[in-house]
Write a protein that holds these residues in place. Structure first.
Motif, PDB file in Angstrom:
ATOM      1  N   UNK A 238     -17.820  29.669  42.698  1.00  0.00           N
ATOM      2  CA  UNK A 238     -18.494  28.463  43.176  1.00  0.00           C
ATOM      3  C   UNK A 238     -18.640  28.505  44.702  1.00  0.00           C
ATOM      4  N   UNK A 239     -17.582  28.951  45.388  1.00  0.00           N
ATOM      5  CA  UNK A 239     -17.647  29.061  46.849  1.00  0.00           C
ATOM      6  C   UNK A 239     -18.745  30.042  47.262  1.00  0.00           C
ATOM      7  N   UNK A 240     -18.867  31.157  46.513  1.00  0.00           N
ATOM      8  CA  UNK A 240     -19.937  32.122  46.810  1.00  0.00           C
ATOM      9  C   UNK A 240     -21.313  31.464  46.666  1.00  0.00           C
ATOM     10  N   UNK A 241     -21.476  30.695  45.579  1.00  0.00           N
ATOM     11  CA  UNK A 241     -22.765  30.045  45.331  1.00  0.00           C
ATOM     12  C   UNK A 241     -23.082  29.030  46.430  1.00  0.00           C
ATOM     13  N   UNK A 242     -22.066  28.258  46.831  1.00  0.00           N
ATOM     14  CA  UNK A 242     -22.276  27.276  47.897  1.00  0.00           C
ATOM     15  C   UNK A 242     -22.722  27.972  49.182  1.00  0.00           C
ATOM     16  N   UNK A 243     -22.065  29.098  49.518  1.00  0.00           N
ATOM     17  CA  UNK A 243     -22.430  29.839  50.721  1.00  0.00           C
ATOM     18  C   UNK A 243     -23.853  30.382  50.626  1.00  0.00           C
TER      19      UNK A 243
END
Length: 388
Positions: A238-243
């Motif tokens: 999820x953090x990757x997608x947000x970035x």
């Protein structure tokens, strides 16, 4: 026989236990307790870790119904406080219980059995006995196994004789003899012989997420995560997608197309740069030919990289010159000749390059090297000019 407290309650991780005996193994001691909350290695599940009093337990194993706790020093009293790593225990409960349900889903949908199970620190796998898994099949299995989880059915464990166990609707052959410990999930979701620790209800598994699958020794190896592991995996991704959404200023659903478009643009730009490099290299090669006054063509480039240098080499490699090209930017060097000179480029490098801190090699007509230091690169060029 050691009393296994973890069979009475899979979540029990602390208990006061009486020492039965201690074995001196030289640099280690093995403690045998009358009862223990420590699960020993077995059934594809790693052993518990933790402490006996303040002494770290590094390994736990079972032999002939006796559980041995490996430590590096003796406890002082005859009754000790055992404390198992709770997070590790819960993790193993979730992964092992999830494996049972995942295997049950494969068996229900495709009538295939689990031929192997690995519960590691970073990943968990099952090897299913079929070759040609598809994306759709894997998605159907993942949906099915999570339906079992969300039903929150009870998980029961009990001992039966082998004759009694064989009357159950087993999904896998029982190889053990004697009293068989059965793990039953739901009324009829799954019946399996297993000695591991399991949840009390399927809902405690939390979630089963298949990460990937691949062909393996004529079977399909499935990687998955359950419970807290699945949550952590989701949080990281999820953090990757947000970035990525911030980087591309796009919704998550648009990221794939954005990356695809940028990839196509990069490919097109590389083609244009390659064409431009070829044109520049052709012009520079001609300049070097026009200014050559002896058997050497030497050129050193400060800001251009190895890619351009190689293209210049391609323009000059058939000419009757000893070619020494270098780039200070990448600290690399090419030595070549067209076969009309009496020396072997690769042999020269092999015999002399290490004296100048360089690394590389090649064949009779072409060799290349890299250097950690620009000064050593230039010293080697001077050496080649003097000795060739």
């Amino acid at each position: 026989m050691t009393e296994k407290l973890f069979y009475k309650d899979p979540y029990i991780c602390e208990a006061n236990c009486e020492i039965e005996r201690i074995l001196d193994k030289g640099d280690k001691f093995e403690i045998v307790l009358k009862s223990t909350p420590f699960y020993p290695e077995g059934g594809g599940q790693p052993n518990d870790l933790g402490y006996i009093d303040d002494i770290e337990v590094s390994y736990v194993y079972e032999e002939d119904d006796v559980i041995y706790h490996v430590v590096d020093r003796k406890p002082e009293g005859s009754v000790v406080k055992c404390k198992v790593d709770y997070e590790r225990r819960v993790d193993h409960i979730q992964q092992h219980s999830g494996e049972h349900l995942l295997s049950a889903a494969f068996f229900k949908l495709f009538k295939v059995s689990n031929a192997g199970f690995h519960l590691g620190e970073d990943y968990v796998t099952v090897d299913m006995e079929f070759k040609d898994a598809t994306e759709e099949m894997i998605k159907n299995v993942e949906k099915e196994v999570n339906l079992y989880v969300f039903k929150n059915e009870p998980i029961k464990t009990y001992f039966l004789s082998k004759e009694e166990a064989l009357k159950l609707p087993l999904r896998k052959e029982i190889k053990a003899e004697g009293n068989i410990r059965m793990v039953q999930m739901g009324e009829n979701t799954d019946f399996s012989a297993c000695c591991g620790t399991h949840a009390n209800r399927t809902g405690e598994i939390g979630l089963v997420k298949i990460i990937k699958y691949e062909k393996y020794k004529g079977m399909t190896r499935v990687y998955f995560k359950c419970g807290y592991r699945a949550l952590k995996d989701y949080q990281v991704k999820h953090d990757y997608i947000v970035e990525l959404t911030r980087t591309f200023s796009a919704d998550p659903s648009e990221i794939s197309n954005k990356i695809k478009n940028q990839k196509e643009e990069v490919i097109e730009l590389k083609k244009k740069i390659g064409s431009l490099y070829a044109s520049i290299a052709s012009n520079k090669a001609q300049e070097l030919l026009d200014s050559a006054t002896n058997k050497f063509i030497l050129a050193q480039y400060e800001n251009e990289g190895f890619e351009l240098m190689e293209k210049i080499y391609d323009e000059l490699k058939e000419k009757d010159f000893i070619l020494i090209l270098s780039t200070l930017k990448d600290k690399k060097l090419i030595l070549c000749q067209n076969g009309r000179f009496d020396f072997d480029c690769g042999k020269v490098f092999k015999e002399t390059l290490k004296d100048f801190g360089g690394r590389g090699g090649g064949n009779a007509n072409r060799a290349q090297a890299s250097f950690e230091d620009k000064n050593l690169l230039n010293k080697y060029i001077e050496y080649l000019k003097e000795n060739l």
